[in-house]
Motif scaffolding. Structure first.
Motif, PDB file in Angstrom:
ATOM      1  N   VAL B 187      46.342  39.530  34.813  1.00  0.00           N
ATOM      2  CA  VAL B 187      45.677  38.691  35.809  1.00  0.00           C
ATOM      3  C   VAL B 187      45.095  39.588  36.904  1.00  0.00           C
ATOM      4  N   PRO B 188      43.778  39.504  37.139  1.00  0.00           N
ATOM      5  CA  PRO B 188      43.226  40.277  38.263  1.00  0.00           C
ATOM      6  C   PRO B 188      43.878  39.829  39.569  1.00  0.00           C
ATOM      7  N   LEU B 189      44.124  40.782  40.456  1.00  0.00           N
ATOM      8  CA  LEU B 189      44.803  40.454  41.712  1.00  0.00           C
ATOM      9  C   LEU B 189      44.021  39.412  42.507  1.00  0.00           C
ATOM     10  N   THR B 190      42.676  39.415  42.358  1.00  0.00           N
ATOM     11  CA  THR B 190      41.855  38.430  43.071  1.00  0.00           C
ATOM     12  C   THR B 190      42.096  37.005  42.561  1.00  0.00           C
ATOM     13  N   VAL B 260      35.517  45.675  50.002  1.00  0.00           N
ATOM     14  CA  VAL B 260      36.107  45.401  51.314  1.00  0.00           C
ATOM     15  C   VAL B 260      37.198  44.351  51.183  1.00  0.00           C
ATOM     16  N   ALA B 261      38.369  44.644  51.726  1.00  0.00           N
ATOM     17  CA  ALA B 261      39.416  43.621  51.811  1.00  0.00           C
ATOM     18  C   ALA B 261      40.108  43.741  53.161  1.00  0.00           C
ATOM     19  N   PRO B 269      46.029  38.231  50.328  1.00  0.00           N
ATOM     20  CA  PRO B 269      45.265  39.464  50.616  1.00  0.00           C
ATOM     21  C   PRO B 269      43.789  39.126  50.473  1.00  0.00           C
ATOM     22  N   TRP B 270      42.988  39.424  51.491  1.00  0.00           N
ATOM     23  CA  TRP B 270      41.684  38.780  51.616  1.00  0.00           C
ATOM     24  C   TRP B 270      40.532  39.657  51.174  1.00  0.00           C
ATOM     25  N   ARG B 271      39.918  39.306  50.056  1.00  0.00           N
ATOM     26  CA  ARG B 271      38.734  40.027  49.598  1.00  0.00           C
ATOM     27  C   ARG B 271      37.542  39.504  50.373  1.00  0.00           C
ATOM     28  N   ALA B 272      36.818  40.404  51.034  1.00  0.00           N
ATOM     29  CA  ALA B 272      35.692  39.987  51.874  1.00  0.00           C
ATOM     30  C   ALA B 272      34.398  40.083  51.074  1.00  0.00           C
TER      31      ALA B 272
END
Ligand code: FAD
Ligand code: SF4
Ligand code: FES
Ligand code: FES
Lengths: 179, 329
Positions: B187-190, B260-261, B269-272
């Motif tokens: 599973v991709p972390l995103t 960018v995160a 955890p926030w992917r921008a």
């Protein structure tokens, strides 16, 4: 179904059976066999079962570093490790640092620099400081600050703690023939 | 602490089978989240299954990725030479987290699964916490909010995901490998973390008893030029108020690639993504970096205690971008 201990006591039921484990711990080179409640942490095993009261209980939550000991040569907080998890590991506490009654150089340096006031954090600080040098992280003042930050000192003895570490670090260099 | 049985897992298959069959069994890795929350009475498993002796430790390298066994400690991962050379922001995020003692215990699998630092979640004497006790409300929304999220929040929970290393790993599209009752999956972390919505107690896609076996980190060219900045209430040994993990490749003054995160701001955890869109193909200037930061924080929802984070997060991101760009000009 889950009960808290308090709920069980208040409801008048007999207390739940408390699981025990048989474990063997190797501490400062000596092997000890004991039976403990599964909840016993490495810190409690050392202090309450083996009489090694050097490692201190500050926060009991991994936050202060007073309980720092070495497991297989690495510094850890013993309040967040179960005793049962540490079987077969080499545990070193502050009591195991001196040899034949002679202080470890870091212990001697702490005494020389008056690197404590109440002394409660000191065993953890010394174990951490010994590991810090082993890790090669006592190179700069900044590194010493950063990589000792897991050991809090309520008395604020930090400047003298760093002085003691610098001293031992310099002596190690002398012995190795470096500058 | 509530009494529990202790058992040592023999192998991964057995660990998955035992935990899947018993909802009251939890895995024990480094224990720095698990035991901490058991002492507080937040978690009360009937059995701890110690997975620390499973052969899930160590790092293997290929040309395009590194595969990190789930039981590799934070210190071990930070010391890896490939991480040092090709993933500097991963190393920085690791070493800016917790203390050396904790990093010697904490595993990468456990780190990704660490629980909220919300003070109300961690205090069972507070009745209202949807994460701890679904449907009970949220004490933080009317309470003290400093260490809480402003992105991805819901009316049911504003707890932050506090992992540092998950920030660069999210930026890089790292992949979580697992083994469960139905076999293995990746599973991709995103897509691994779930925002709170109306089920804040469900934090990720793992089934009960599913074991993280490894985390795979791609080795992108941009990651060699990366940086992680963490802003805290004290200089060291503290969770982030805001943080940014950035990997950018700049050629002839133009941003070729940008990842960018953000940390300290998201419920996950926030992917921008929006910031990346602004950056890609644009001039590597402070103006552009500011626009990227505006885009990253456009969706922020604040409460009185978290309002300060919007500006701080933008500045943290701009500073991180400037630092990486500065090193490439
Ligand atoms: C004082 C303190 C300060 C800290 N500061 C920081 C910080 O600044 N930055 C930061 O990022 N973190 C910080 N942390 C959090 C720390 O990084 C985590 O507690 C740690 O990474 C968890 O890893 P562990 O191996 O100890 O996990 P454990 O506590 O053993 O496990 C955590 C959870 O994950 C589950 N689990 C563990 N491994 C697996 C697996 N392989 N598969 C499936 N489930 C698994 C467990 O069942 C448990 O629910 C701090 C912690 C403390 C106590
Ligand atoms: S923010 Fe989330 S974890 Fe904190 S009290 Fe509200 S529901 Fe619970
Ligand atoms: S007593 Fe273990 S860290 Fe404070
Ligand atoms: S000497 Fe008192 S806490 Fe450090």
């Amino acid at each position: 179904m889950k009960h808290t201990e308090t709920e069980t006591r208040l409801s008048g039921q007999s207390p739940p059976e408390v699981p025990q484990v048989d474990i063997t711990l190797t501490v400062n080179g000596i092997s000890h066999s004991l039976q403990v409640d599964t909840r016993v942490t490495l810190l409690d095993a050392l202090r309450d079962h083996l009489g090694l009261t050097g490692a201190k209980k500050g926060c009991d939550q991994g936050a202060c570093g007073a309980c720092t000991v070495m497991v297989d040569g690495r510094r850890v907080v013993s309040c967040l490790a179960l005793a049962a998890q540490c079987q077969g590991r080499e545990i070193t506490t502050i009591e195991g640092l001196s040899t034949d009654g002679e202080l470890h150089p870091m212990q001697a340096a702490f005494a020389r620099h008056d690197a404590f006031q109440c002394g409660y954090c000191t065993p953890g600080q010394i174990i951490s400081a010994v590991c810090l040098i082993e890790e090669g992280r006592a190179e700069t003042e900044e590194d010493i600050r950063e990589f000792m930050s897991g050991n809090l000192c309520r008395c604020g003895a930090y400047p003298n703690i760093r002085a003691a570490i610098r001293d031992v670090k310099a002596a190690v260099h002398d012995v190795k023939g470096e500058s | 602490m509530h009494p529990f049985e202790y058992a040592l897992a023999r192998d991964a298959d057995q660990a998955v089978a035992v935990a899947t069959a018993d909802p009251h069994t939890s895995f024990l890795a480094g224990g720095t989240t698990q035991l901490d929350l058991m002492k507080d009475g937040v978690l009360q498993p009937g059995r701890l299954l110690d997975i620390t002796r499973l052969p899930l430790k160590g790092i293997t390298h290929t040309d395009t990725a590194i595969r990190v066994g789930a039981l590799t400690t934070m210190e071990e991962l930070a010391a890896d030479p490939v991480v040092r050379d090709r993933l500097p922001f991963v190393r920085e995020a690791l070493l800016l987290g917790a203390s050396t003692q904790l990093r010697n215990m904490a595993t990468i699998g456990g780190n990704l699964l660490q629980r909220a630092r919300c003070r109300y979640f961690r205090d069972p004497t507070v009745p209202a916490c949807n994460k701890r006790n679904p449907g009970s409300g949220c004490a933080a929304i009317d309470g003290i909010q400093r260490m809480h999220a402003i992105l991805g929040t819901s009316d049911h929970c504003i707890a932050l995901h506090a992992s540092d290393v998950a920030v660069p790993l999210t930026a890089l599209d790292a992949v979580v490998h697992t083994q469960g009752a139905d076999g293995t999956r990746s599973v991709p972390l995103t897509q691994f973390y779930l925002p709170p919505d109306d089920t804040p107690h469900v934090e990720n896609v793992l089934q009960h008893g599913e074991l993280i076996t490894a985390v795979e980190i791609p080795l992108l060219p941009a990651a060699a030029r990366s940086h992680y900045i963490k802003v805290r209430d004290r200089v060291s040994y503290e969770f982030a108020l805001t943080s940014a993990g950035v990997a950018v490749l700049i050629e002839n003054g133009l941003v070729q690639e940008a990842r960018v995160a953000l940390g300290g701001v998201g419920t996950i955890p926030w992917r921008a993504w929006d910031a990346e869109d602004v950056l890609r193909g644009a001039q590597a200037t402070t103006e552009v970096f500011r626009s990227a930061a505006e885009a990253a924080l456009a969706g922020a929802r604040t409460l009185p205690g978290t309002a300060f984070k919007v500006d701080l997060a933008k500045r943290t991101l701009v500073r991180t971008l400037e630092t990486v760009a500065g090193a490439q000009s």
